[in-house]
Design an enzyme around this catalytic site. Sequence first.
Site, PDB file in Angstrom:
ATOM      1  N   LYS A 126       2.958  11.575   2.384  1.00  0.00           N
ATOM      2  CA  LYS A 126       2.245  10.394   2.964  1.00  0.00           C
ATOM      3  C   LYS A 126       3.287   9.668   4.072  1.00  0.00           C
ATOM      4  CE  LYS A 126       1.215   5.444   1.965  1.00  0.00           C
ATOM      5  NZ  LYS A 126       0.838   4.501   1.143  1.00  0.00           N
ATOM      6  N   GLY A 158      -0.151  -4.486  -0.797  1.00  0.00           N
ATOM      7  CA  GLY A 158       0.099  -5.423  -1.950  1.00  0.00           C
ATOM      8  C   GLY A 158      -0.791  -7.071  -1.805  1.00  0.00           C
ATOM      9  N   ALA A 210      -4.158   0.250   1.230  1.00  0.00           N
ATOM     10  CA  ALA A 210      -3.696  -0.697   1.110  1.00  0.00           C
ATOM     11  C   ALA A 210      -4.712  -1.930   1.127  1.00  0.00           C
ATOM     12  CB  ALA A 210      -2.683  -0.952   2.301  1.00  0.00           C
TER      13      ALA A 210
END
Lengths: 260, 67
Positions: A101, A162, A188
Site C-alpha cells: 500500500k 481517521g 480512509a
Amino acid sequence: MNDPLVIAGKSYASRLLVGTGKYRDFAETKAAVETSGAEIITVAIRRVNIGQNAGEPSLLEFLPTSRYTILPNTAGCHSAVEAVRTLRLARELLDGHALVKLEVLADDQTLFPNMPETLVAARELVADGFQVMVYCSDDPIQAKALEEIGCAAVMPLASLIGSGMGILNPWNLEIILDRARVPVLVDAGIGTASDAAIAMELGCDGVLMNTGIAKAKNPVLMASAMKKAVEAGREAFLAGRMPKKIYQASASSPSEGKIG
Amino acid sequence: MLLIQVNGESRQVPPGTKVAQLIAAMPLAGKRFAVERNGEIVPKSRLDSVILVDQDRLEIVIAVGGG
C-alpha cells in the site's frame, strides 16, 4: 455466492481490508481482525526499538503471514524517496512479497495525499516489480493516471484518515468507478457500518479501514458490523437497487379485493 | 573502534563486525526484520557476510500496527 475480489491476479473472498493500528493491545487487534473476516491486513514499517525487551511479542506473531496477506504501508512518508525505501525494506522483511500500500502524505493536519509524489513513487515501484495499491485523492484524473502507471488498485479517500466522516463525495467516487479498469477501494474516513455499505452500494470493489473499527467503543463488535455491511452493500450493488421515485408512491399491497 | 549509526543512534563496534553480529545483540530473535545499510537493502542471505565500516548508517525495521 462466489464473487471474489481479484487484486493483481489473486482472489480474496473478503472485500473488507483492515488496518492493525490504534488497538489497545495485540490480543484486541487479533480478535478484531479475525472477526472482520479480512484476508488482507495493513501494517506499518518502523525502526525496531533497540532497547526493547527481547521477549516482547511482535505483531506478526499474532497475525501470521501464513494466514493473512500482509499489506505493508508507507504511512508517515512525505516523499516518494521515503516511500520507496520503506517498501523495499518491507519486501525484504516479507521475503519478496510484492503487494504493497503506497501512501505519500502532504501535511500532518489533513493527511491528504501528496499526489505529485505519489505518482513518482508509483512509477518507481511498478517498474521495480511491486503490486501497488495506492491511497489517493478522490480525483478521477489522478486515479486514472495511477491506473495507467500500472497500479494494482486505486484507493481514494472517502474523507480524512481517521476522521470517521464517511463518504463526502459519492459523485467523484462514481466517476472514478465508472472509468476504472482496476479495483477501486475506498480507503480512509469510514466511521460506521452504513458508510461501508454505501461505499459498496456505489460499486466499490472493497473498503479499507482501521480507525472505524479500532476506535469503536467495542472494536470486535464493530468489526462484525463492518463485515456484514461490506457484504450487504456488495449484494445490494449486485442486486441492482430499485429506481428512486421522488413524487410517486407505489403501494406494495394489491388495490383489488379490499373489503367493504 | 568504528562509529556507526543504527536507527539514528550512534554506537561503536569493533572493526570486522558483521551485520549479523550486530543483529544478534538486538531483540529480534524469531522476528521478521529487514536491514538497510547506507540506503541499500542488505538481503538476509548476506547479513553474515557484510562487514561494517566506519560511518555506516543502518536502519533495522519490523512490522508494527498501522493502517
